[in-house]
Design a protein around this motif. Sequence first.
Motif: not given
Length: 373
Positions: A209-211, A213-214, A218, A222
């Motif tokens: 996960l990117e900073r 993101q849930s 996400q 997904r």
Amino acid sequence: MNDTTTPRPPLSRIPPDVLCAQDYEALAARFLPAPHHTYIAGGSGFEGTLRANRDAFEHLQILPRLLRDVTAGHTRVMLLGHELRHPILLAPLAFQTLAHPQGELDTARAAAATDAGLVVSTLSAWPLEDIAACSRGEKWFQLYFQPLRDSTLDLVRRAEAAGYGALVVTLDAVVQSPSLRAQRAGFRMPDAVRPGNLLHHATPPQVELERGQSLIFQGLMREAPTWDDLDWLMRHTRLPVIVKGVLRADDALALKAAGVAGIIVSNHGGRALDGVPASLDALPAVRAAVGADYPVLLDSGIRAGSDVFKALALGADAVLVGRLQVFALAVAGALGVAHMLKLLREELELCMALAGCATLQEITADCVTHRPA
């Protein structure tokens, strides 16, 4: 039963104190480790939906017809072109070796002995082929979409080859909602209990996960299936597809239009999203949307033959029994499950006879009424 009580081993005979199908629910606590029992008996969240499922049946009353000849009565039903002797199927339940060493194998033997339809979970502890070998009757395979389509297709091909007659696609539990009761009881899935159908499937790489993101949106969601995935599945199997987890009339209508062979009105026994309606309360609107001739089944909350009667009166063609089967399995293995099914069927027949209904087709909406508040 507390955490230090040693559970009794399963019986090899029918318990003398079981007088009705629901008695297995109370008895099971003596035969299961306390955390296991809590996990099986509990629901998600604050268990509002778990309670609502039983409340819905309790608030519905039966209106008997008088002076009806029921001496030619029977409980036969047609589902997907196959005749079943009664409308009570065993619902798909995961990891049944939590309750009994033989798990789904004994459940399949009980279904065969009682001519009950059997639905086998993707997350069964035993492989689907071994379970099929113990069942000579109508059996369906419950499918969870896997993160990789090749894995999903492998399950489908194996189910087809093993003689399963339909796929039951569960869509209401993409993410497992936590059971607060099970967490507080300290339940942990034992290392020895594993999904027998998935042991050789490749594990997809973990999503980074990117900073910002849930973890839910996400992350966990997904790989959640969409309408495209359902369409893909129906194009890649020769088996009829049934969708489980329907509570909305508009979803039911859309699924029918998409070519789904039937639906199961279900809230996952109160183990998915907490706070949704009882399955029984959602049933009439779903039946009205899809019409009289479309296959509609119901699960969640069935504990007695009178519950089966009430579900049929509100529009179900048949019902699936979940927790009762695993409670009976814990108490007496295949014999317990077979006995529970026998009791349910006899309870349904008695209810039909006293209500003046000789066949399932005679169980109509005017046979029930809601209890005054």
